[in-house]
Design an enzyme around this catalytic site. Structure first.
Site, short mmCIF file in Angstrom:
data_model
loop_
_atom_site.label_atom_id
_atom_site.label_comp_id
_atom_site.label_asym_id
_atom_site.label_seq_id
_atom_site.Cartn_x
_atom_site.Cartn_y
_atom_site.Cartn_z
CG HIS A 191 64.25 77.94 -61.67
ND1 HIS A 191 64.39 76.67 -62.14
CD2 HIS A 191 63.64 77.83 -60.47
CE1 HIS A 191 63.88 75.81 -61.28
NE2 HIS A 191 63.42 76.49 -60.27
CD GLU A 433 47.14 76.87 -46.06
OE1 GLU A 433 47.45 77.63 -46.98
OE2 GLU A 433 47.55 75.70 -45.98
CG ASP A 457 45.23 78.07 -50.02
OD1 ASP A 457 44.64 78.10 -51.12
OD2 ASP A 457 46.37 77.59 -49.88
CB CYS A 504 53.13 82.75 -43.78
SG CYS A 504 52.18 81.23 -44.00
C1 PEP Z 1 48.58 80.73 -48.12
O1 PEP Z 1 47.69 79.97 -48.54
O2 PEP Z 1 48.35 81.87 -47.66
C2 PEP Z 1 49.98 80.30 -48.14
C3 PEP Z 1 50.91 81.02 -47.58
O3 PEP Z 1 50.26 79.16 -48.80
P1 PEP Z 1 50.36 79.05 -50.40
O4 PEP Z 1 50.27 80.44 -50.96
O5 PEP Z 1 51.64 78.39 -50.69
O6 PEP Z 1 49.16 78.22 -50.72
MG MG Z 2 48.11 77.89 -48.87
#
Ligand code: PEP
Ligand code: MG
Length: 580
Positions: A191, A433, A457, A504
């Site tokens: 944090h 993903e 992922d 993302c």
């Molecule tokens: C991803 O898998 O690209 C993602 C943005 O989710 P996380 O990194 O939280 O698994």
């Molecule tokens: Mg993910």
């Protein structure tokens, strides 16, 4: 001159005089008690916990007055740890059965927590022990009458070094006087590190022994880019670091000037550049860096590090503070992505042989519909006050989306029945993903309002490479032809159905990949605040037409190394310079 290396926890370079803050443990002696003293020791424990609660409430009120509401999340976390019944019942049990004093018993409880946390794989969760330690140290000090000193007012500009530096400490520092932070424990996802980044304060963490080995007042350089701390630098090192600092600040300064510029290509094509956030503290930083709202709010942080699930009101409060931090922009809230390696303390989860392929994310949410609906209602309630998008993680097929949407519908109906306001048109999207979701993208696109590709992922599952296994990191390749083909297919499916394609994963924040992602047709990229301006800069120097040609060119190659070479050869000199 001496060099220490640690973890680069928050970027930036600072040079100044060292100020060591002793936040070491309270001195605790354990001793045997007789049976008549047991109740007295239990009462002392309860009193110290209550005193600590009052102390934290006072601190919270004071910080709310001086810093506003935005950073209070950490103190609330500490209050929640303190409010956990198990702290008092387990410690009282140790007092009774072990016949030892309250301080000794509390130290033993802390030891148990440490052991339990040490066995946790997920580094974020593991580091949450530092919150528990901070709270228990406070209680111990209250029991021993040793009050926690408020941070001394720093004379002149200093670099603070401490064994540990709690988020509450972080919020008390005078930002004009403190240039950087060094700690002996903690890591990038602690944090304190998150707050340091949110406050733009360079930080190096995990520098073992620094507070024992150095004296106050020594000249020091903190390099939050490389994770190096230089003590008593010679003239040449000082000059080199100074140039490095000036260069970094110049680039940052120049980049920040571009924050208000629109994220459009030379030929006028707009791409939404948004931020990935975990806690409300990061929201303001997204806007300061020119982000157009949030493309991924990982809500699981709110569910971790605690023994019971957050109730609806608590969720509403946190989502609302995130919403206020990024208003009037869009906030994309991802429903709980826990399970697998991110276990929640408050839930009974069987251990799994293959957690990455286990009860994770949407599967977990669908397995506890009441908790899931609680989260959906909380998100919907916040949607009444600004643009909110709801996003389901790890979707593998149509049934899952339909079940998730059916529960969303139930949550909406419950709000209607109770006369609660919400935005009935809030957009609903899925994360792509899992390879099956890529294959089914055309069908999935008919069910939702947007796609967001989670490349972290998607690469893991497409290439069967554990994303957290350092030994395989060379095989974790965003430019792998299989990954690029998947990305192309997802964008085509989204556009075929008239919905936007977002991305993302970490890939979005690497400027090298921008021409490919732009050329493939992504409408939105979401990344950490620190990457937005660099990506925007490249975007503003490209044309969509040229990017499309570059992206198309990638498909002529059959290995990621070839694609990468090709990509680098296609990027013009000025673009390449800004990538460096
Ligand atoms: C991803 O898998 O690209 C993602 C943005 O989710 P996380 O990194 O939280 O698994
Ligand atoms: Mg993910």
């Amino acid at each position: 001159m001496r060099l220490f290396s640690g973890i680069a926890a928050s970027p930036g370079i600072a040079m100044g005089r060292l100020c060591i803050i002793d936040r070491r443990r309270a001195v605790v002696t354990e001793y045997q008690i007789n049976s008549e003293s047991v109740n007295h020791e239990v009462a002392r424990l309860a009193q110290a916990i209550e005193d600590t609660r009052i102390e934290l409430e006072v601190l919270k009120t004071r910080l709310a007055e001086t810093n506003g509401e935005t950073h209070l999340f950490f103190i609330e976390t500490h209050l929640m740890i303190l409010a956990d019944e198990r702290l008092i019942t387990e410690t009282s049990e140790i007092i009774r059965t072990g016949m030892i004093n309250a301080e000794g018993a509390l130290r033993r409880t802390l030891h148990r927590y440490r052991e339990a946390f040490a066995g946790i794989d997920d580094p974020y969760l593991r580091e949450r022990i530092s919150d528990v330690e901070t709270v228990i140290e406070r209680v111990l000090r209250n029991m021993s009458g040793e009050a926690i000193e408020p941070l001394p007012e720093q004379e002149g500009q200093v670099i603070i070094a401490a064994h540990d530096f709690s988020p509450a400490d972080m919020l008390q520092i005078n930002r004009n006087n403190v240039l950087a932070i060094i700690t002996e424990i903690g890591g990038r996802t602690s944090h304190t590190a998150i707050l340091a980044r949110a406050l733009d304060l360079p930080a190096v963490m995990g520098v073992e022994g620094i507070t024992d080995l150095l004296l106050d007042g020594v000249a020091i350089i903190v390099d939050g880019l490389s994770g190096v701390v230089i003590v008593d630098p010679d003239q040449e090192t000082f000059q080199t670091s100074l140039r490095r600092k000036q260069h970094y600040e110049y680039v940052e300064y120049e980049l920040l000037k571009t924050a208000p510029l629109p994220a459009v290509t030379l030929d006028g094509h707009q791409v939404y550049l948004r931020g990935n956030v975990e806690i409300p503290e990061e929201g303001a930083s997204i806007l300061n860096h020119g982000g157009d709202g949030v493309g991924l709010y990982r809500t699981e942080m709110l569910f971790m590090n605690r023994l019971c699930m957050p109730d609806e009101e608590e969720q509403v409060a946190i989502y609302r503070s995130m919403q206020e931090a990024v208003a009037p922009h869009t906030l994309t809230i991802r429903t709980l992505d826990a399970g697998g390696d991110k276990l929640l303390d408050g839930m009974d989860q069987a251990s799994e042989i293959n957690p990455a392929l286990g009860v994770r994310a949407i599967r977990l949410s669908l397995s506890m519909p009441d908790e899931f609906k609680k989260q959906l209602r909380a998100i919907l309630r916040v949607s009444a006050d600004g643009p909110i998008r709801i996003m389901f993680p790890m979707i593998s097929g149509i049934e899952e989306v339909r079940r998730a949407k059916a529960l969303l519908q139930e949550a909406k109906q419950e709000l209607v029945d109770s006369g609660t306001r919400f935005d009935s048109a809030a957009k609903v999207g899925v994360m792509i993903e899992i390879p099956a979701a890529v294959t089914l993208a055309d069908l999935l696109a008919r069910e939702v309002d947007f796609f967001s590709v989670g490349t972290n992922d998607l690469i893991q599952y497409t290439l069967a490479i554990d994303r957290s296994n350092e030994q395989l990191s060379h095989m974790y390749q965003p430019l792998h032809p299989a990954v690029l083909r998947s990305l192309r297919r997802v964008v085509q499916a989204a556009h075929g159905a008239g919905i936007p394609a977002c991305l993302c994963g970490e890939m979005a924040g690497d400027p090298l990949y921008l021409p490919v992602l732009l050329g493939l047709g992504f409408d939105e990229l979401s990344m950490g605040a620190g990457s937005i301006l660099r990506v925007k800069q490249i975007l503003r120097r490209c044309t969509l037409e040229r990017a499309a040609a570059i992206a198309e060119g990638c498909f002529a190659f059959s290995t990621s190394a070839e694609v990468e070479m090709y990509l680098k050869s296609q990027i013009t000199l000025d673009v390449a310079e800004s990538i460096d």
